[in-house]
Design a protein around this motif. Sequence first.
Motif, PDB file in Angstrom:
ATOM      1  N   ASP A 498     -79.861  76.214  -7.836  1.00  0.00           N
ATOM      2  CA  ASP A 498     -79.792  75.821  -9.196  1.00  0.00           C
ATOM      3  C   ASP A 498     -79.815  76.303 -10.378  1.00  0.00           C
ATOM      4  N   ASP A 499     -80.938  77.343 -10.297  1.00  0.00           N
ATOM      5  CA  ASP A 499     -80.709  79.059 -11.291  1.00  0.00           C
ATOM      6  C   ASP A 499     -79.742  79.184 -11.766  1.00  0.00           C
ATOM      7  N   TYR A 500     -78.830  79.534 -10.238  1.00  0.00           N
ATOM      8  CA  TYR A 500     -77.338  80.170 -10.290  1.00  0.00           C
ATOM      9  C   TYR A 500     -77.045  80.477 -10.949  1.00  0.00           C
ATOM     10  N   THR A 501     -76.117  80.946 -12.193  1.00  0.00           N
ATOM     11  CA  THR A 501     -75.213  81.052 -12.644  1.00  0.00           C
ATOM     12  C   THR A 501     -73.475  81.878 -12.754  1.00  0.00           C
ATOM     13  N   ARG A 502     -72.600  81.061 -11.766  1.00  0.00           N
ATOM     14  CA  ARG A 502     -71.427  81.971 -11.171  1.00  0.00           C
ATOM     15  C   ARG A 502     -71.577  83.430 -12.109  1.00  0.00           C
ATOM     16  N   ARG A 503     -70.871  83.656 -11.898  1.00  0.00           N
ATOM     17  CA  ARG A 503     -70.569  85.286 -12.694  1.00  0.00           C
ATOM     18  C   ARG A 503     -69.236  85.122 -12.133  1.00  0.00           C
ATOM     19  N   GLN A 504     -68.821  85.815 -11.057  1.00  0.00           N
ATOM     20  CA  GLN A 504     -67.232  86.461 -10.846  1.00  0.00           C
ATOM     21  C   GLN A 504     -66.875  85.889  -9.159  1.00  0.00           C
ATOM     22  N   THR A 505     -65.435  85.221  -9.487  1.00  0.00           N
ATOM     23  CA  THR A 505     -65.367  84.752  -7.422  1.00  0.00           C
ATOM     24  C   THR A 505     -64.639  85.857  -7.377  1.00  0.00           C
ATOM     25  N   LEU A 506     -65.072  86.185  -5.759  1.00  0.00           N
ATOM     26  CA  LEU A 506     -64.143  86.819  -4.971  1.00  0.00           C
ATOM     27  C   LEU A 506     -63.888  86.235  -3.662  1.00  0.00           C
ATOM     28  N   LYS A 507     -63.075  87.203  -2.677  1.00  0.00           N
ATOM     29  CA  LYS A 507     -62.368  86.429  -1.525  1.00  0.00           C
ATOM     30  C   LYS A 507     -63.413  85.706  -0.694  1.00  0.00           C
ATOM     31  N   ASN A 508     -63.835  86.856  -0.588  1.00  0.00           N
ATOM     32  CA  ASN A 508     -64.875  86.236   0.437  1.00  0.00           C
ATOM     33  C   ASN A 508     -66.933  86.536  -0.059  1.00  0.00           C
ATOM     34  N   ALA A 509     -66.914  85.772  -1.120  1.00  0.00           N
ATOM     35  CA  ALA A 509     -68.219  85.929  -1.867  1.00  0.00           C
ATOM     36  C   ALA A 509     -67.564  84.984  -3.090  1.00  0.00           C
ATOM     37  N   GLU A 510     -69.702  85.169  -3.471  1.00  0.00           N
ATOM     38  CA  GLU A 510     -69.882  85.132  -5.268  1.00  0.00           C
ATOM     39  C   GLU A 510     -70.481  85.475  -5.700  1.00  0.00           C
ATOM     40  N   ARG A 511     -70.098  85.484  -6.644  1.00  0.00           N
ATOM     41  CA  ARG A 511     -71.174  86.948  -7.881  1.00  0.00           C
ATOM     42  C   ARG A 511     -71.978  85.835  -9.115  1.00  0.00           C
ATOM     43  N   PHE A 512     -73.582  85.917  -8.439  1.00  0.00           N
ATOM     44  CA  PHE A 512     -74.260  84.886  -9.962  1.00  0.00           C
ATOM     45  C   PHE A 512     -74.791  85.816 -10.746  1.00  0.00           C
ATOM     46  N   TYR A 513     -75.523  85.464 -11.647  1.00  0.00           N
ATOM     47  CA  TYR A 513     -77.354  86.479 -12.031  1.00  0.00           C
ATOM     48  C   TYR A 513     -77.664  85.115 -12.698  1.00  0.00           C
ATOM     49  N   THR A 514     -79.447  84.827 -13.158  1.00  0.00           N
ATOM     50  CA  THR A 514     -79.967  84.134 -13.394  1.00  0.00           C
ATOM     51  C   THR A 514     -80.576  85.073 -14.130  1.00  0.00           C
ATOM     52  N   PRO A 515     -81.006  83.484 -15.253  1.00  0.00           N
ATOM     53  CA  PRO A 515     -81.724  83.959 -16.382  1.00  0.00           C
ATOM     54  C   PRO A 515     -82.398  84.823 -16.778  1.00  0.00           C
ATOM     55  N   GLU A 516     -83.231  85.387 -15.837  1.00  0.00           N
ATOM     56  CA  GLU A 516     -84.523  86.411 -15.899  1.00  0.00           C
ATOM     57  C   GLU A 516     -83.675  87.295 -15.510  1.00  0.00           C
ATOM     58  N   LEU A 517     -82.659  87.782 -14.589  1.00  0.00           N
ATOM     59  CA  LEU A 517     -81.641  88.774 -14.490  1.00  0.00           C
ATOM     60  C   LEU A 517     -80.946  89.383 -15.508  1.00  0.00           C
ATOM     61  N   LYS A 518     -79.824  88.071 -16.451  1.00  0.00           N
ATOM     62  CA  LYS A 518     -79.518  88.415 -17.747  1.00  0.00           C
ATOM     63  C   LYS A 518     -80.187  88.814 -18.948  1.00  0.00           C
ATOM     64  N   GLU A 519     -81.618  88.154 -19.136  1.00  0.00           N
ATOM     65  CA  GLU A 519     -82.648  89.437 -19.695  1.00  0.00           C
ATOM     66  C   GLU A 519     -83.122  90.446 -19.321  1.00  0.00           C
ATOM     67  N   ARG A 520     -82.984  90.997 -18.187  1.00  0.00           N
ATOM     68  CA  ARG A 520     -83.979  91.712 -17.842  1.00  0.00           C
ATOM     69  C   ARG A 520     -82.217  93.326 -17.911  1.00  0.00           C
ATOM     70  N   GLU A 521     -81.080  92.209 -18.017  1.00  0.00           N
ATOM     71  CA  GLU A 521     -79.927  93.542 -18.039  1.00  0.00           C
ATOM     72  C   GLU A 521     -79.815  93.526 -19.053  1.00  0.00           C
ATOM     73  N   ASP A 522     -79.952  92.832 -20.653  1.00  0.00           N
ATOM     74  CA  ASP A 522     -80.291  93.146 -22.018  1.00  0.00           C
ATOM     75  C   ASP A 522     -81.033  93.893 -21.773  1.00  0.00           C
ATOM     76  N   GLU A 523     -82.570  93.526 -21.101  1.00  0.00           N
ATOM     77  CA  GLU A 523     -83.105  94.963 -21.857  1.00  0.00           C
ATOM     78  C   GLU A 523     -82.677  95.832 -20.652  1.00  0.00           C
ATOM     79  N   ILE A 524     -82.400  96.616 -20.414  1.00  0.00           N
ATOM     80  CA  ILE A 524     -81.578  97.617 -19.402  1.00  0.00           C
ATOM     81  C   ILE A 524     -81.111  98.056 -20.724  1.00  0.00           C
ATOM     82  N   PHE A 525     -79.829  97.571 -20.780  1.00  0.00           N
ATOM     83  CA  PHE A 525     -78.352  98.214 -21.014  1.00  0.00           C
ATOM     84  C   PHE A 525     -79.097  98.349 -22.718  1.00  0.00           C
ATOM     85  N   GLY A 526     -79.231  97.529 -23.223  1.00  0.00           N
ATOM     86  CA  GLY A 526     -80.429  97.810 -24.747  1.00  0.00           C
ATOM     87  C   GLY A 526     -81.058  98.921 -24.698  1.00  0.00           C
TER      88      GLY A 526
END
Length: 896
Positions: A498-526
Amino acid sequence: MTPVTGLPPAMADCKDDVTPMLSQYVELCEQHPDALVLFQVGDFYEAFCEAAEEVARVCEVTLTQREDSTGEYPMAGIPIDNAASYLERLVDADYRVALADQVEDAEQASGLVDRAVTRVITPGTVVEDELLAAGSTTYVASVVERETDDGERDGYGIAAVDASTGECFVTTVPTRGNVREELDRIQPNELLVAGDAPTVDPDGNWMETEIDAELFEREVARDRLSEYVADPDRRIDNDAEARACGAVLAYAEYTQGDDGPLEYVSRIRRHDHRDQLRLDAAAIRSLELFDNRGAGSRATVFGVLDETASALGRRCLDRWLRRPLVDRAEIEARLDAVDALVGDGIARSDLHDRLGEAYDLERLAGRISQERANARDLRALYATLSIVPELKELIADIPALSDHHARLDELRDVATLIDEAITTDPPMELTEGGVIKQSFDNELDTLRTTEQDGREWVADLEAAERERTGIDSLSVGHNQVHGYYIEVTNPNLDQVPDDYTRRQTLKNAERFYTPELKEREDEIFGAADRADSLEYELFCDVRATVAAETDRIQTLASVIAELDALCSLAIAATKNDYVRPDLQAAAAEPSIEIHGGRHPVVETTQQEFVPNDTDLDAGGVAIITGPNMSGKSTYMRQVALCCLLAQTGSFVPAEAATLPVLDRIFTRVGASDDIAGGQSTFMREMSELTEILHDATDRSLVLLDEVGRGTSTADGLAIAQATTEFIHDELDALTLFATHYHGLTDLADERAGVHNLHFAATREGDDVTFLHRVAPGASSASYGIEVARMAGVPTPVVDRAREVVASTTGDASDSDAAADTADDAAGQPAADNDTTTDPTASAAADDALADALADQTLDAETVAAVAAELQEIDIATMTPLEALNTLDELRTTLER
């Protein structure tokens, strides 16, 4: 160059109605009307309209069409990443190129991206490494006529600057002829002129650029100079020098895109033409110091001496050879240094090896000062500084190099800063990280740690999520658009937490992120963005600190350059068996004494070279006779080159040499028409002779080769004799005069300072052997017809020429052979007053050969074919060997 910028006339009339981008292009073209504007559009430099047509033609790129609301118009572009090769073509075609770069981030621009001309590339102000040959110089120069307080003309001020190295110098010369002499020595790529600038001979190998006359004005120039030197009046001798120097500096600033002074032009030197051995264009050309129209680019004096290990040394050696010394103490000091290195083979070899590790500090200093240097440039500077302690150690025990040892500044503070700050193998780009070393800056280390920790957490996330969700095919990835994501294939979507949030839809798959992954991403890129930005700031600070030491870097560059040039002269001396010359005392009457002298270039192109002695007393004139191809011209040149090399500080190609310190070397050697200037061979010869007779002194060396041959025999002999008498009676110049006018040899009986030399040859039947050995006395024959036969002139022509000579002068062949036989038997030349040969026999043989050629019967078609080929030949640029080969080909055509 005709400007090719802006819009065609039809579009220019309505330029206010064109698209904003094209309007911006036109404005930049109007600001730089003398340049071809290249306009950055993304990853390309584009040109439009007329300029596009020129770019497409010169650079051989596709000419396309652009269409907008104004209609269609031509467009051509070159890739920015590979621009250097195209820019080189444009500069070689004598275009000035204005680079209009995007000076605003396209992603942050609210409308049209702002662009500005950041560099103007011209033949005389190139600074890009890709467009410059290693060790080369690139000067832009200017000339200003000097006026006294009462309005009288009083000489000329000349200035030149090399924008790639920061070298700048000025001088004053008294006459217009001296202006051309100095420009031939400088060899500028570009010459600045204004509306009232003095006219310089039009056949120089430089581009003329007209600039605003205001830049030559006295107050404007002095204001600019005050930004470079604290007290211009102490460094600049007169207003003409100041105005010339101010103009070249203003132009250099304009081309480099700088609003203020060029910080790396920190020293302006004065040259005085009286403080150097003067060499005009004729001397530089005929002595083949830097150019040789024969086979092999190294078949020049510079090529023989150039054993330099670095670009710095190569430029220094070039300067030394263009400006030999006249101060006896300075010459001896340079010879002492060369002598010490010749005598210490281990030190010489080790020094050469270490110097080979030196980068071009002069150009590095320029790039650093102009904020164009990248991290690799700073590491190159560090690598060069690293060898300085070794250089000091190698020359520590050589007294003749004690001054160089004292001036070798290790710049330890600069070296330490670079080594602590810049990574060992940095990337080319400065804004993408990897430039600054770890532990140099605490904040940067913290940001890099945050980024690294985040990336490691992401790397471990895939295994953790597979275990948590039970989805074995789950993967963690990243792209530039969506950042980090967790990818789940469609068959496993029912297992997504339930904590997965959809980010992108592909033909054969879906891509998600989690709140913790988004936080880490912001930290990394920042952290990464801030780290990259901080790295660039830190690098700029380091570069600015280094730039503040530009003067010290340039001083070190000068010392390394001198050491390399000295080492090169020592290697050349050892390799080619040269000896140290003895310089005459300053008070002694100038004379030349050479034992076993050789030509430094010719001896390297032949399996065997015959050395010759020279003994020329003060004011002496040597009349040199002998057959064509026997070595007269080579002999004269080798005497001049021994003197020139000695005053350069080099050993000389001889067994021993005692030489004077000359003030000038004159050469009237060789002949060619100046068609563009409207001068025939004879007129040019007389012009050069005039300069010699006006300017030569008792400390000059004069080489005259076949003076007077361009007119009738009687007139030529009269001119040659009058010239010899004048030089002997009035000038007292040391003179070598090669001639086929045998009557000239009679002067040895009339004037005490005149003596005869000759190059003998032996003949057996029709075969002539040149001995290439100089001996006292006059030659008994010239063998013109025999040389023609050896060159391949048809046999009927040669036979007819012999008949004409026999009927004109008696049986010349028999008398010449008898004289040669007598010479060889006695080991002495024929007497100066030899009556067996007509004094004008050589001229008679030439006339006979011409008559015989005229008598030769050939069919009209063959004659027309040969005539057509002759019209295509550029005799002025042919070497003797090429001429002989061409003559042989024509002979073959005539005999078919």
